[in-house]
Motif scaffolding. Structure first.
Motif, PDB file in Angstrom:
ATOM      1  N   THR A   1      33.093 -16.371  54.120  1.00 45.32           N
ATOM      2  CA  THR A   1      33.998 -15.265  53.794  1.00 45.32           C
ATOM      3  C   THR A   1      33.279 -13.924  53.907  1.00 45.32           C
ATOM      4  OG1 THR A   1      35.289 -16.660  52.303  1.00 45.32           O
ATOM      5  CG2 THR A   1      35.474 -14.290  52.006  1.00 45.32           C
ATOM      6  N   SER A   2      32.089 -13.827  53.323  1.00 44.31           N
ATOM      7  CA  SER A   2      31.365 -12.553  53.318  1.00 44.31           C
ATOM      8  C   SER A   2      30.952 -12.121  54.722  1.00 44.31           C
ATOM      9  CB  SER A   2      30.124 -12.661  52.429  1.00 44.31           C
ATOM     10  OG  SER A   2      30.481 -12.988  51.108  1.00 44.31           O
ATOM     11  N   GLY A   3      30.497 -13.081  55.550  1.00 41.60           N
ATOM     12  CA  GLY A   3      30.101 -12.751  56.916  1.00 41.60           C
ATOM     13  C   GLY A   3      31.257 -12.197  57.713  1.00 41.60           C
ATOM     14  N   PHE A   4      32.421 -12.798  57.538  1.00 36.20           N
ATOM     15  CA  PHE A   4      33.630 -12.307  58.207  1.00 36.20           C
ATOM     16  C   PHE A   4      33.953 -10.889  57.736  1.00 36.20           C
ATOM     17  CE2 PHE A   4      38.091 -11.537  58.707  1.00 36.20           C
ATOM     18  CZ  PHE A   4      38.482 -12.196  59.846  1.00 36.20           C
ATOM     19  N   MET A   5      33.874 -10.666  56.426  1.00 33.71           N
ATOM     20  CA  MET A   5      34.263  -9.373  55.876  1.00 33.71           C
ATOM     21  C   MET A   5      33.324  -8.256  56.334  1.00 33.71           C
ATOM     22  SD  MET A   5      35.169  -8.337  51.944  1.00 33.71           S
ATOM     23  CE  MET A   5      36.752  -9.139  52.036  1.00 33.71           C
ATOM     24  N   VAL A   6      32.014  -8.506  56.325  1.00 32.66           N
ATOM     25  CA  VAL A   6      31.065  -7.492  56.786  1.00 32.66           C
ATOM     26  C   VAL A   6      31.304  -7.165  58.258  1.00 32.66           C
ATOM     27  CG1 VAL A   6      28.629  -7.007  57.240  1.00 32.66           C
ATOM     28  CG2 VAL A   6      29.296  -8.086  55.094  1.00 32.66           C
ATOM     29  N   ALA A   7      31.467  -8.205  59.079  1.00 33.27           N
ATOM     30  CA  ALA A   7      31.670  -7.993  60.514  1.00 33.27           C
ATOM     31  C   ALA A   7      32.954  -7.221  60.795  1.00 33.27           C
ATOM     32  CB  ALA A   7      31.693  -9.342  61.239  1.00 33.27           C
ATOM     33  N   SER A   8      34.038  -7.588  60.131  1.00 34.23           N
ATOM     34  CA  SER A   8      35.320  -6.926  60.388  1.00 34.23           C
ATOM     35  C   SER A   8      35.337  -5.500  59.862  1.00 34.23           C
ATOM     36  CB  SER A   8      36.473  -7.725  59.772  1.00 34.23           C
ATOM     37  OG  SER A   8      36.345  -7.817  58.371  1.00 34.23           O
ATOM     38  N   THR A   9      34.717  -5.267  58.706  1.00 31.85           N
ATOM     39  CA  THR A   9      34.710  -3.922  58.126  1.00 31.85           C
ATOM     40  C   THR A   9      33.983  -2.945  59.043  1.00 31.85           C
ATOM     41  OG1 THR A   9      34.750  -4.827  55.886  1.00 31.85           O
ATOM     42  CG2 THR A   9      34.023  -2.556  56.124  1.00 31.85           C
ATOM     43  N   VAL A  10      32.810  -3.326  59.529  1.00 28.80           N
ATOM     44  CA  VAL A  10      32.007  -2.415  60.353  1.00 28.80           C
ATOM     45  C   VAL A  10      32.605  -2.246  61.749  1.00 28.80           C
ATOM     46  CG1 VAL A  10      29.747  -2.079  61.398  1.00 28.80           C
ATOM     47  CG2 VAL A  10      29.916  -2.888  59.052  1.00 28.80           C
ATOM     48  N   SER A  11      33.113  -3.337  62.349  1.00 31.77           N
ATOM     49  CA  SER A  11      33.603  -3.235  63.730  1.00 31.77           C
ATOM     50  C   SER A  11      34.854  -2.363  63.835  1.00 31.77           C
ATOM     51  CB  SER A  11      33.888  -4.632  64.298  1.00 31.77           C
ATOM     52  OG  SER A  11      34.951  -5.266  63.617  1.00 31.77           O
TER      53      SER A  11
ATOM     54  N   ALA B   1      35.092   4.363  81.861  1.00 32.12           N
ATOM     55  CA  ALA B   1      33.856   3.597  81.655  1.00 32.12           C
ATOM     56  C   ALA B   1      32.623   4.484  81.681  1.00 32.12           C
ATOM     57  CB  ALA B   1      33.735   2.506  82.713  1.00 32.12           C
ATOM     58  N   GLU B   2      32.789   5.728  82.143  1.00 31.41           N
ATOM     59  CA  GLU B   2      31.657   6.660  82.198  1.00 31.41           C
ATOM     60  C   GLU B   2      31.605   7.565  80.975  1.00 31.41           C
ATOM     61  OE1 GLU B   2      29.505   6.260  84.630  1.00 31.41           O
ATOM     62  OE2 GLU B   2      30.821   4.668  85.377  1.00 31.41           O
ATOM     63  N   SER B   3      32.450   7.291  79.980  1.00 28.30           N
ATOM     64  CA  SER B   3      32.474   8.142  78.783  1.00 28.30           C
ATOM     65  C   SER B   3      31.161   7.999  78.014  1.00 28.30           C
ATOM     66  CB  SER B   3      33.648   7.771  77.876  1.00 28.30           C
ATOM     67  OG  SER B   3      33.525   6.431  77.441  1.00 28.30           O
ATOM     68  N   ALA B   4      30.966   8.875  77.055  1.00 31.59           N
ATOM     69  CA  ALA B   4      29.717   8.888  76.284  1.00 31.59           C
ATOM     70  C   ALA B   4      29.493   7.544  75.590  1.00 31.59           C
ATOM     71  CB  ALA B   4      29.758  10.008  75.259  1.00 31.59           C
ATOM     72  N   GLY B   5      28.219   7.193  75.399  1.00 34.44           N
ATOM     73  CA  GLY B   5      27.880   5.906  74.808  1.00 34.44           C
ATOM     74  C   GLY B   5      28.218   5.824  73.331  1.00 34.44           C
ATOM     75  N   LEU B   6      28.134   4.626  72.807  1.00 36.45           N
ATOM     76  CA  LEU B   6      28.434   4.382  71.407  1.00 36.45           C
ATOM     77  C   LEU B   6      27.310   4.920  70.517  1.00 36.45           C
ATOM     78  CD1 LEU B   6      30.322   2.908  69.356  1.00 36.45           C
ATOM     79  CD2 LEU B   6      28.920   0.867  69.703  1.00 36.45           C
ATOM     80  N   ASP B   7      27.678   5.383  69.350  1.00 38.28           N
ATOM     81  CA  ASP B   7      26.712   5.867  68.360  1.00 38.28           C
ATOM     82  C   ASP B   7      26.080   4.653  67.666  1.00 38.28           C
ATOM     83  OD1 ASP B   7      25.314   7.065  66.312  1.00 38.28           O
ATOM     84  OD2 ASP B   7      27.120   7.592  65.151  1.00 38.28           O
ATOM     85  N   TRP B   8      25.029   4.104  68.296  1.00 36.75           N
ATOM     86  CA  TRP B   8      24.408   2.882  67.782  1.00 36.75           C
ATOM     87  C   TRP B   8      23.700   3.109  66.453  1.00 36.75           C
ATOM     88  CZ3 TRP B   8      25.839  -1.615  69.531  1.00 36.75           C
ATOM     89  CH2 TRP B   8      26.319  -1.722  70.838  1.00 36.75           C
ATOM     90  N   LEU B   9      23.089   4.276  66.284  1.00 39.60           N
ATOM     91  CA  LEU B   9      22.413   4.551  65.013  1.00 39.60           C
ATOM     92  C   LEU B   9      23.431   4.620  63.870  1.00 39.60           C
ATOM     93  CD1 LEU B   9      19.964   5.232  63.308  1.00 39.60           C
ATOM     94  CD2 LEU B   9      20.192   7.638  64.009  1.00 39.60           C
ATOM     95  N   GLY B  10      24.552   5.283  64.108  1.00 39.65           N
ATOM     96  CA  GLY B  10      25.608   5.344  63.097  1.00 39.65           C
ATOM     97  C   GLY B  10      26.141   3.966  62.761  1.00 39.65           C
ATOM     98  N   LEU B  11      26.322   3.126  63.800  1.00 36.98           N
ATOM     99  CA  LEU B  11      26.818   1.765  63.575  1.00 36.98           C
ATOM    100  C   LEU B  11      25.809   0.951  62.770  1.00 36.98           C
ATOM    101  CD1 LEU B  11      29.104  -0.244  64.208  1.00 36.98           C
ATOM    102  CD2 LEU B  11      27.852  -0.886  66.274  1.00 36.98           C
ATOM    103  N   ALA B  12      24.516   1.131  63.069  1.00 40.27           N
ATOM    104  CA  ALA B  12      23.474   0.413  62.324  1.00 40.27           C
ATOM    105  C   ALA B  12      23.446   0.856  60.867  1.00 40.27           C
ATOM    106  CB  ALA B  12      22.112   0.647  62.977  1.00 40.27           C
TER     107      ALA B  12
ATOM    108  N   ALA C   1      24.281  -1.688  57.820  1.00 42.62           N
ATOM    109  CA  ALA C   1      23.275  -1.958  56.790  1.00 42.62           C
ATOM    110  C   ALA C   1      23.782  -1.563  55.412  1.00 42.62           C
ATOM    111  CB  ALA C   1      21.982  -1.202  57.115  1.00 42.62           C
ATOM    112  N   SER C   2      24.453  -0.412  55.317  1.00 40.45           N
ATOM    113  CA  SER C   2      24.975   0.046  54.023  1.00 40.45           C
ATOM    114  C   SER C   2      26.024  -0.910  53.481  1.00 40.45           C
ATOM    115  CB  SER C   2      25.565   1.453  54.157  1.00 40.45           C
ATOM    116  OG  SER C   2      24.600   2.367  54.609  1.00 40.45           O
ATOM    117  N   THR C   3      26.943  -1.361  54.355  1.00 44.72           N
ATOM    118  CA  THR C   3      27.994  -2.295  53.932  1.00 44.72           C
ATOM    119  C   THR C   3      27.394  -3.615  53.487  1.00 44.72           C
ATOM    120  OG1 THR C   3      29.518  -1.282  55.525  1.00 44.72           O
ATOM    121  CG2 THR C   3      30.139  -3.425  54.630  1.00 44.72           C
ATOM    122  N   LEU C   4      26.423  -4.116  54.253  1.00 48.23           N
ATOM    123  CA  LEU C   4      25.789  -5.394  53.917  1.00 48.23           C
ATOM    124  C   LEU C   4      25.055  -5.308  52.582  1.00 48.23           C
ATOM    125  CD1 LEU C   4      25.313  -8.245  55.020  1.00 48.23           C
ATOM    126  CD2 LEU C   4      23.245  -7.398  56.133  1.00 48.23           C
TER     127      LEU C   4
END
Length: 493
Positions: free
Chosen positions: A66-76, A212-223, A227-230
Motif C-alpha cells: 500500500t505504501s509503495g503505491f501511495m508514494v509512487a502515485s503521489t510523486v508522479s 518532444a524537443e521541449s525543456a527537460g524534466l526538473d529531475w532535482l525537484g522530482l528527487a 525523498a520528502s514524501t517518502l
C-alpha cells in the motif's frame, strides 16, 4: 505555438469526426482508465492478510504494497503537465494503461515479494500520472455551464470503483486467493487502451502538437519531492510505533526537503522567465486566492477522507465486534449513494457557487464524525448507518465542486499544473490522515487504559469517539478556507 498539423488523431481532427458528442466520449475513455487506477489503489487492502501469509511477511513489510503505491502515485502526479506537453495525451495515457495492465499481470503471477512490490510501484506511477488528466480535460473541453455535470458523471464512475472494489475483492480473495486482486485491474486497463486508440488525442493540452524537443524534466525537484514524501510517510509510520527518535529525524528531514523543494521551484520559476527549464511545480497557481484556499480544503479533505476510511473499519471490527464480511457489505450501499449524490451535485455545481456546495459537504462530513458518540452496540447499529450515509452525502457535495471552485480564475495555460498540484496535495493529506488517525486513536486508547486489537469496552469506545471528534474539528476548520473559494463561475481562464 506549434499546431497539430494534419494529424488524423489530433484534437481538432477527432472533434471534426465525432462532432458535439466527442467531449463526452473522451471523458468516458479517461474515466475508465482512472477507475482502473483508483481500484488498484484501494482493493489491495482486502488481500494483505492472505498475501502476508503466502510470503510469511510481518505487518510492516506487508503494508509496503500500500505504501509503495501511495508514494509512487503521489510523486508522479507532479510529472503529468510535463509529460502531456512533451508526449501528448494519447502516448501518456496509453503508457499508463500498459503499466496498469502489466502491473496487474506481473503482480498476480509473481512468486517473489520483491516482484509484487515492483508491480505495485509500476501501478502507482501510472495511477499518479492518470488521475489529474480528467480534470484537465473537463476544464478545457467543456464549457463552464457543463463542467459541473461532467465532473459529476466522472466522479460517479470513479467513486463506484472503490465502493464496489472491496466487496468484489473480498469474494475473490476467499475464492481464489490474493492473486485475483491484481488481475481485477486488467480488463479495465485493456478497455482503456482500446478506447484511447479511438478517442484520446495525440495532441498536448490546448490542442497543440506534442513537443518532444521541449525543456527537460526538473529531475532535482522530482528527487526532492520523492525523498520528502517518502520520509514523511516513514516518519509517520515510525511515530505510530516505538521509534520516536527515528520518527523525529525523518519528519525533520521531510520538512527540510519540502523547504528545499519550494526554494528550488521558486528559483526555476525565476529562471524560466529568461528561457530556463520550467519548474516541476509552478508556484504561480498559488497567487490565485481560489486555488490557494482550494488547496487547503483539498489537504484537509484528503486527511479526513483517508483517515476515516482507515478508522471506520477498525471501529466497526474492534469497537463494535462486527465481522469483516459484514463491514464490506454494510459499507457498499453508502458507496453507491455517494456515486448517486455526486451525479446530482455535479449538475448543481453549474448553477450554484462552489463555496456553498463545498461548505455544505464539509458541514455534513463534520456532523457525521462529531455525532459518532451516539453509536453503541447495546442500542443497535441504526445510528452508525445514518452517520455513514450523512458523511457520504457530504463527500458527494465536495468532490465535484472542489476542483471547479479551486480552478476558478486560473489561466488555461496553468490548468494542467493546477490539476496535478491539487491532486498531489490531496494525496499528501490522505497519507498524513491515515497515520494521524492511528496516532490519535492509540493515544486516546492508552489514556483510557485500553489497547488496539482487543474487543472494545466502554473505555475504548470513548477513545474511538474522541478520535472521530478530532476528525470533525479538522473538517470544520476546512470550512473557513471553503468560504473563501469565491462565487459562481463568472471568471474566464
Amino acid at each position: 505555438m506549434s499546431s497539430a498539423g494534419h494529424d488524423p488523431h489530433s484534437l481538432q481532427a477527432l472533434q471534426a469526426r465525432h462532432g458535439e458528442r466527442y467531449r463526452w466520449l473522451l471523458l468516458l475513455s479517461v474515466m475508465l482508465g482512472t477507475m482502473a487506477s483508483v481500484m488498484s489503489s484501494t482493493i489491495i487492502n482486502v488481500a494483505i492478510p492472505d498475501l502476508s501469509h503466502h510470503f510469511a511477511l510481518g505487518q510492516s513489510r506487508a503494508q509496503w504494497v500500500t505504501s509503495g503505491f501511495m508514494v509512487a502515485s503521489t510523486v508522479s502526479m507532479l510529472t503529468t503537465p510535463w509529460l502531456l506537453t512533451r508526449y501528448g495525451y494519447r502516448r501518456v495515457y496509453s503508457l499508463c494503461m500498459w503499466a496498469l495492465l502489466l502491473g496487474g499481470l506481473g503482480g498476480g503471477l509473481a512468486n517473489d515479494y520483491a516482484l509484487v512490490l515492483l508491480a505495485r510501484v509500476a501501478e502507482g506511477l501510472a495511477a499518479g500520472v492518470v488521475q489529474p488528466i480528467p480534470a484537465i480535460i473537463i476544464l478545457r473541453a467543456f464549457a463552464s455551464g457543463e463542467q459541473g455535470r461532467a465532473s459529476g458523471l466522472f466522479g460517479t464512475g470513479v467513486v463506484l470503483a472503490p465502493a464496489l472494489g472491496p466487496s468484489i475483492g473480498g469474494v475473490l480473495v476467499d475464492a481464489f486467493g490474493w492473486r485475483s486482486i491484481f488481475f481485477m485491474v486488467v480488463p479495465l486497463a485493456a478497455v482503456g487502451l482500446w478506447l484511447s486508440r479511438r478517442f484520446v488525442p495525440t495532441t498536448a493540452p490546448g490542442g497543440v502538437a506534442a513537443n518532444a524537443e521541449s525543456a527537460g524534466l526538473d529531475w532535482l525537484g522530482l528527487a526532492l519531492a520523492s525523498a520528502s514524501t517518502l520520509m514523511l510517510l516513514n516518519g509517520l509510520v515510525q511515530l505510530r510505533g516505538e521509534g520516536g527518535h527515528g520518527a523525529g529525524v525523518l519528519l525533520t528531514l521531510a520538512g527540510l526537503g519540502a523547504l528545499s523543494f519550494v526554494l528550488w521551484q521558486r528559483r526555476l520559476l525565476h529562471l524560466a522567465r529568461h528561457g530556463g527549464r520550467p519548474a516541476l511545480m509552478n508556484l504561480q497557481v498559488f497567487a490565485h486566492r481560489n486555488f490557494a484556499m482550494g488547496s487547503l480544503v483539498a489537504f484537509t479533505y484528503g486527511t479526513a477522507l483517508f483517515g476515516s476510511t482507515y478508522l471506520y473499519p477498525v471501529f466497526m471490527q474492534m469497537g463494535l465486534g462486527l465481522s469483516p464480511s459484514y463491514i464490506g457489505a454494510a459499507l457498499l450501499p453508502s458507496g453507491i449513494l455517494l456515486a448517486v449524490t455526486i451525479n446530482i451535485v455535479g449538475r448543481l455545481a453549474d448553477r450554484y457557487p462552489a463555496s456553498r456546495l463545498v461548505m455544505l459537504g464539509l458541514a455534513l462530513l463534520a456532523l457525521s464524525f462529531g455525532l459518532n458518540f451516539t453509536v453503541h452496540p447495546s442500542q443497535g447499529l441504526a445510528w452508525l448507518w445514518v452517520w455513514i450515509i450523512v458523511g457520504r452525502i457530504g463527500l458527494g457535495f465536495i468532490l465535484p465542486s472542489l476542483n471547479l471552485g479551486a480552478m476558478k480564475g486560473v489561466p488555461h495555460a496553468l490548468i494542467p499544473q493546477g490539476s496535478s498540484i491539487i491532486n498531489f496535495i490531496r494525496m499528501v493529506g490522505g497519507a498524513t490522515g491515515v497515520s494521524l488517525c492511528a496516532i490519535v486513536l492509540e493515544w486516546r486508547l492508552s489514556m483510557h487504559g485500553a489497547r488496539l486489537g482487543e474487543v472494545a469496552g466502554e473505555a475504548a469506545l470513548q477513545a474511538f469517539n474522541e478520535t472521530f471528534a478530532c476528525l470533525a474539528l479538522l473538517t470544520g476548520l476546512a470550512m473557513v478556507a471553503a468560504w473563501r473559494l469565491g462565487g459562481p463561475e463568472h471568471s474566464k481562464g
